[in-house]
Design a protein around this motif. Structure first.
Motif, PDB file in Angstrom:
ATOM      1  N   UNK A 115      73.868  61.088  18.887  1.00  0.00           N
ATOM      2  CA  UNK A 115      73.752  60.821  20.426  1.00  0.00           C
ATOM      3  C   UNK A 115      75.110  59.810  20.934  1.00  0.00           C
ATOM      4  N   UNK A 116      75.596  60.346  21.823  1.00  0.00           N
ATOM      5  CA  UNK A 116      76.360  59.354  22.506  1.00  0.00           C
ATOM      6  C   UNK A 116      75.851  58.085  24.047  1.00  0.00           C
ATOM      7  N   UNK A 117      76.038  57.576  24.135  1.00  0.00           N
ATOM      8  CA  UNK A 117      75.069  56.250  25.032  1.00  0.00           C
ATOM      9  C   UNK A 117      76.177  55.905  25.348  1.00  0.00           C
ATOM     10  N   UNK A 118      76.098  55.326  26.407  1.00  0.00           N
ATOM     11  CA  UNK A 118      77.216  54.644  27.562  1.00  0.00           C
ATOM     12  C   UNK A 118      76.304  53.952  28.667  1.00  0.00           C
ATOM     13  N   UNK A 119      75.824  52.376  28.430  1.00  0.00           N
ATOM     14  CA  UNK A 119      75.772  52.018  29.749  1.00  0.00           C
ATOM     15  C   UNK A 119      76.533  50.865  30.486  1.00  0.00           C
ATOM     16  N   UNK A 120      76.314  50.261  31.371  1.00  0.00           N
ATOM     17  CA  UNK A 120      76.885  49.613  32.421  1.00  0.00           C
ATOM     18  C   UNK A 120      75.848  48.997  32.996  1.00  0.00           C
ATOM     19  N   UNK A 121      76.772  47.858  33.902  1.00  0.00           N
ATOM     20  CA  UNK A 121      74.795  47.097  34.544  1.00  0.00           C
ATOM     21  C   UNK A 121      74.677  47.655  35.841  1.00  0.00           C
ATOM     22  N   UNK A 122      75.013  49.424  36.261  1.00  0.00           N
ATOM     23  CA  UNK A 122      74.408  50.187  37.402  1.00  0.00           C
ATOM     24  C   UNK A 122      73.708  51.351  36.388  1.00  0.00           C
ATOM     25  N   UNK A 123      73.613  51.534  35.456  1.00  0.00           N
ATOM     26  CA  UNK A 123      73.519  53.098  34.728  1.00  0.00           C
ATOM     27  C   UNK A 123      73.003  53.223  33.699  1.00  0.00           C
ATOM     28  N   UNK A 124      72.878  54.297  32.879  1.00  0.00           N
ATOM     29  CA  UNK A 124      73.413  54.377  31.600  1.00  0.00           C
ATOM     30  C   UNK A 124      73.340  55.793  32.250  1.00  0.00           C
ATOM     31  N   UNK A 125      73.785  56.433  30.669  1.00  0.00           N
ATOM     32  CA  UNK A 125      73.709  57.849  31.433  1.00  0.00           C
ATOM     33  C   UNK A 125      74.541  58.347  29.534  1.00  0.00           C
ATOM     34  N   UNK A 126      72.660  58.873  28.361  1.00  0.00           N
ATOM     35  CA  UNK A 126      73.047  59.375  26.897  1.00  0.00           C
ATOM     36  C   UNK A 126      73.184  61.264  26.282  1.00  0.00           C
ATOM     37  N   UNK A 127      73.427  61.208  26.181  1.00  0.00           N
ATOM     38  CA  UNK A 127      73.326  62.529  25.275  1.00  0.00           C
ATOM     39  C   UNK A 127      73.668  63.388  23.762  1.00  0.00           C
ATOM     40  N   UNK A 128      72.947  63.430  23.671  1.00  0.00           N
ATOM     41  CA  UNK A 128      72.711  64.327  22.073  1.00  0.00           C
ATOM     42  C   UNK A 128      74.061  64.699  22.393  1.00  0.00           C
ATOM     43  N   UNK A 129      75.288  65.152  21.842  1.00  0.00           N
ATOM     44  CA  UNK A 129      76.126  65.485  21.456  1.00  0.00           C
ATOM     45  C   UNK A 129      75.828  67.364  21.136  1.00  0.00           C
ATOM     46  N   UNK A 130      76.321  68.480  21.931  1.00  0.00           N
ATOM     47  CA  UNK A 130      76.118  69.699  21.930  1.00  0.00           C
ATOM     48  C   UNK A 130      74.900  70.225  20.668  1.00  0.00           C
ATOM     49  N   UNK A 131      74.163  69.350  21.095  1.00  0.00           N
ATOM     50  CA  UNK A 131      72.473  69.754  20.890  1.00  0.00           C
ATOM     51  C   UNK A 131      72.107  71.472  20.383  1.00  0.00           C
ATOM     52  N   UNK A 132      72.820  71.995  19.261  1.00  0.00           N
ATOM     53  CA  UNK A 132      71.826  73.176  19.212  1.00  0.00           C
ATOM     54  C   UNK A 132      72.349  74.424  20.030  1.00  0.00           C
ATOM     55  N   UNK A 133      72.664  74.203  20.280  1.00  0.00           N
ATOM     56  CA  UNK A 133      73.076  75.174  21.935  1.00  0.00           C
ATOM     57  C   UNK A 133      73.013  76.704  21.782  1.00  0.00           C
ATOM     58  N   UNK A 134      72.336  76.767  22.773  1.00  0.00           N
ATOM     59  CA  UNK A 134      71.802  78.660  22.903  1.00  0.00           C
ATOM     60  C   UNK A 134      70.696  79.144  22.222  1.00  0.00           C
ATOM     61  N   UNK A 135      70.487  77.947  21.435  1.00  0.00           N
ATOM     62  CA  UNK A 135      69.176  78.206  20.586  1.00  0.00           C
ATOM     63  C   UNK A 135      67.817  77.365  21.414  1.00  0.00           C
ATOM     64  N   UNK A 136      67.012  78.173  20.944  1.00  0.00           N
ATOM     65  CA  UNK A 136      65.398  78.133  21.241  1.00  0.00           C
ATOM     66  C   UNK A 136      65.349  76.942  21.143  1.00  0.00           C
ATOM     67  N   UNK A 137      63.776  76.056  22.132  1.00  0.00           N
ATOM     68  CA  UNK A 137      63.881  75.352  22.004  1.00  0.00           C
ATOM     69  C   UNK A 137      62.511  74.635  22.103  1.00  0.00           C
ATOM     70  N   UNK A 138      62.245  72.967  22.335  1.00  0.00           N
ATOM     71  CA  UNK A 138      61.242  72.931  22.197  1.00  0.00           C
ATOM     72  C   UNK A 138      61.152  71.445  23.051  1.00  0.00           C
ATOM     73  N   UNK A 139      60.526  70.484  22.067  1.00  0.00           N
ATOM     74  CA  UNK A 139      59.912  69.252  23.530  1.00  0.00           C
ATOM     75  C   UNK A 139      61.343  68.283  23.484  1.00  0.00           C
TER      76      UNK A 139
END
Length: 724
Positions: free
Chosen positions: A439-463
């Motif tokens: 997980x890559x997290x970027x935070x400033x006083x105005x917003x936050x953005x979070x991503x599980x980098x390249x997490x199982x691309x193209x695969x079936x998913x659930x929750x």
């Protein structure tokens, strides 16, 4: 020769007949209902620990509440009925019932005490203890709930007999001790499988609190405090500190918005901190109790059983008149980190492919607990273990697992062919597994953005919630590839999870998500939405929206000083609210929690088109540029997409930088920044909050350092040192 041929024919006829007979028998295995056929209120034990706590502090009880014996017994009637029925999440009710008994026993009538004891001794606390039911024992939160409950009940009644298997409380205490130690060690080594889940962390923290306060093993209690520390560090590092306005009192208040990428999340959890963050009261209680005490729906008036187990543990004093647990000051400092920008990287859990190398493939408790807390059941690496374990413990009538009866066939088991079947058929259930998240997290006083980098691309998913953006306590934005129309039960759904995982990557304030929507239904997949992706974009909650360029794939919005721009490959179009709210086909966004009370206009921003889809999302602030300047700048940036190579190239000026940065994402292949390929597999912790900026995966020791405060954890030697 004829005899040989005849023998072969007879063998195959008998073989097919035996398989057919077994399959027919298996199909007659009917699931046990996981819920009662009629609804009734089972939350009495939750409410009672809240009432008793207030009563003993001489605080006002809710109007009309008197703690008479009759009232207490009426409250417990539904709780007992639900627990005795062994319905799913009965362990939630047992959790508060255990606290009611251990914490308030002296205020209960002797007959009520005996009734509680009987219910607790009649309960089933693990999969191998006999009897059939449809309780979920295996996910990360359920594992610690069942184990702590069993341990504390065994500790309370060491010589009494548990009716499920005829063993004594002391024997059950020892069995539970083994599982608690396994659970704690795996969290320390690998992190939380249900990473950063604002829905499921409450279900971990509550039994952990009960254990810390009531368990008599000081070494285990100290280790549990370490795992509690790690959970609080997760929340501190992922929370976006936002100065906003309380919606009811209209008074200024601080929000600690805990809405990150998550291993398990539902639609309401993702919509906003207001509607979905189940950890808000916990964080307010720890970080700003007096400031938030008087707000509507505050921690002070919460009768939630999970929260009150934590709160009561935090307020209680041990035999030395010391709190049982304090959130370390270094973690509070991290919550309040005022840095202009924060980059935080972390790695949680394991990939299924890593289990064998870690010695975690097999049927022993430590193995099945890791496999199943990842919800890895049908994946090729584990499916043989799944069927063996289910057969050994007679679990095919469990409603969650009932479909596995279809592959419980003797040839597949005898010749270890189940993994081959899984490989060849690739059932959609393989996507349920919660695997390693970087997980890559970027935070400033105005917003936050979070991503599980390249997490199982193209695969079936659930929750899984792969990425998340927070602009305020009321506005969050995310995209999904919808799995099915909402009236179909089970996850993933139209908003929860994905039908297929995207290749989602992030650098600072920019996220690139490339989707490959399915064109045909996969094995065991109920249905798909072809050529469709969408964004949750709550139009009415923005202060300003420009949708002039939807036909070019652009949308822009502003909330206060925070701005967001999204570019899609195809045309964007809002689904009319009348469609989303159609009673016959209402989407799940409107069904969970309070979301339906918030959304009254358009919010479902859909992209349709053949081939690959993408969303490029960039955040900015009016402190740096005007809304119109942000729009002009983003629309003028160079963006190209090659469908053949599935390559997206985007050049922009990242936050706090002055020159263009070129970002190139190639689906399921690589992500590069200015020509340098990023390593998207992180160590356990990579941030300014840990010693030397990095803690390796599977650590022996963990040390947090920030603003002159520290916390040192050595699990194997059970050393926990909180420093100034």
């Amino acid at each position: 020769m004829k005899k040989v041929v005849l023998g072969i024919i007879v063998f195959f006829v008998l073989f097919l007949a035996s398989v057919g007979i077994q399959f027919a028998i298996n199909m007659q295995i009917k699931p046990i209902p996981m819920r009662p056929l009629e609804s009734f209120n089972a939350g009495g034990s939750d409410r009672l620990i809240y009432y008793f706590d207030k009563h003993l502090k001489n605080e006002d009880l809710p109007e009309g509440i008197e703690l008479t014996d009759d009232f207490i017994n009426e409250e417990l009637e539904g709780t007992f009925r639900y627990i005795n029925g062994r319905y799913d999440v009965a362990d939630f009710r047992v959790n508060s019932l255990v606290r009611l008994y251990l914490g308030f026993k002296d205020h209960l009538h002797p007959d009520t005490q005996e009734d509680i004891k009987t219910v607790l001794l009649n309960f089933k606390y693990w999969m191998d203890q006999g009897g059939e039911d449809s309780m979920c024992y295996w996910s990360e939160n359920h594992q610690i709930l069942f184990a702590v409950e069993e341990y504390l009940v065994g500790q309370a009644f060491p010589d009494d007999i548990f009716t499920v298997d005829g063993k004594t409380g002391l024997e059950h205490m020892e069995m539970a001790k083994n599982r608690i130690n396994i659970w704690m060690e795996q969290r320390f080594l690998y992190g939380f499988t249900e990473w950063y889940s604002n829905n499921y962390y409450p279900e971990d923290i509550s039994p952990m609190s009960n254990f810390i306060q009531y368990a008599n093993d000081p070494v285990m209690v100290n280790r549990m405090k370490m795992i509690m520390d790690l959970l609080w560090f997760d929340m501190a590092s992922q929370s976006f500190k936002y100065e906003g306005i309380d919606s009811t009192s209209e008074q200024p208040r601080t929000y600690y918005i805990f809405n990150s990428s998550m291993g398990r999340a539902y639609s309401d959890n993702r919509v906003s901190d207001d509607t979905g963050n189940r950890m808000r009261n916990y964080i307010d209680f720890v970080m700003q109790p007096e400031e938030t005490k008087g707000f509507e729906n505050s921690w002070f008036t919460s009768s939630n059983g999970f929260f009150n187990c934590f709160k009561q543990m935090m307020e209680a004093l041990d035999e030395h008149d010391e709190p049982y647990y304090r959130v370390p000051d270094v973690i509070k400092e991290i919550f309040n980190d005022s840095s202009e920008e924060k980059v935080i990287k972390s790695s949680q859990s394991l990939n299924v492919e890593e289990l064998e190398g870690e010695g975690l493939l097999g049927l022993e408790d430590h193995q099945i607990m890791m496999q199943w807390n990842m919800e890895a059941f049908s994946n090729p690496e584990v499916v043989d273990n799944t069927i063996k374990y289910m057969s050994k413990h007679n679990m095919f009538r469990n409603e969650f697992l009932n479909d596995f009866k279809m592959v419980n066939l003797w040839p597949l088991r005898a010749f270890n062919l189940l993994h081959m079947v899984s490989n060849q058929l690739n059932p959609s259930t393989n996507g349920v597994a919660i695997e390693r998240a970087n997980v890559y997290t970027y935070k400033t006083p105005h917003y936050s953005m979070h991503t599980a980098q390249a997490y199982q691309p193209g695969e079936y998913a659930d929750q899984h919630a792969v990425s998340s953006i927070n602009l305020s306590n009321t506005v969050s934005v995310f995209s999904t590839q919808p799995a099915k129309i909402p009236r179909r039960s089970g996850t993933p759904t139209y908003w929860t999870g994905n039908g297929r995982q995207p290749y989602s990557v992030q650098e600072k304030n920019v996220n690139i998500s490339i989707y490959q929507p399915p064109t045909k239904v996969g094995f065991m997949e109920p249905m798909i939405l072809k050529e469709t992706t969408h964004v949750f974009f709550p139009y009415q909650l923005f202060d300003e929206v420009d949708e002039t360029y939807l036909n070019q794939g652009y949308i822009f919005g502003r909330v206060g000083t925070s701005m967001i721009g999204i570019k899609a490959r195809h045309t964007l179009e809002f689904v009319p609210f009348s469609v989303s709210s159609n009673p016959d086909d209402m989407d799940d966004m409107l069904k969970r929690g309070s979301v339906g009370n918030v959304l009254t206009e358009k919010y479902d921003l859909v992209q349709k088109g053949s081939g690959d889809h993408y969303f490029v999302t960039e955040l900015s602030t009016t402190d740096d540029e005007s809304f119109s300047a942000f729009m002009s700048r983003m629309m003028s940036q160079t963006l190209t997409y090659d469908q053949t190579t599935h390559t997206l190239s985007y050049s922009t000026i990242l936050n706090n930088e002055s020159t263009l940065t070129e970002l190139i994402a190639i689906f399921d292949t690589s992500f590069s920044v200015n020509g340098h390929i990023r390593n998207l597999e992180y160590q356990r912790y990579e941030s300014n909050y840990v010693n030397d900026g990095i803690i390796n995966r599977k650590p022996d020791e963990i040390e947090f350092l920030f603003n002159g405060k520290s916390l040192f954890l050595d699990y194997s030697n059970h050393i926990r040192t909180v420093g100034d």
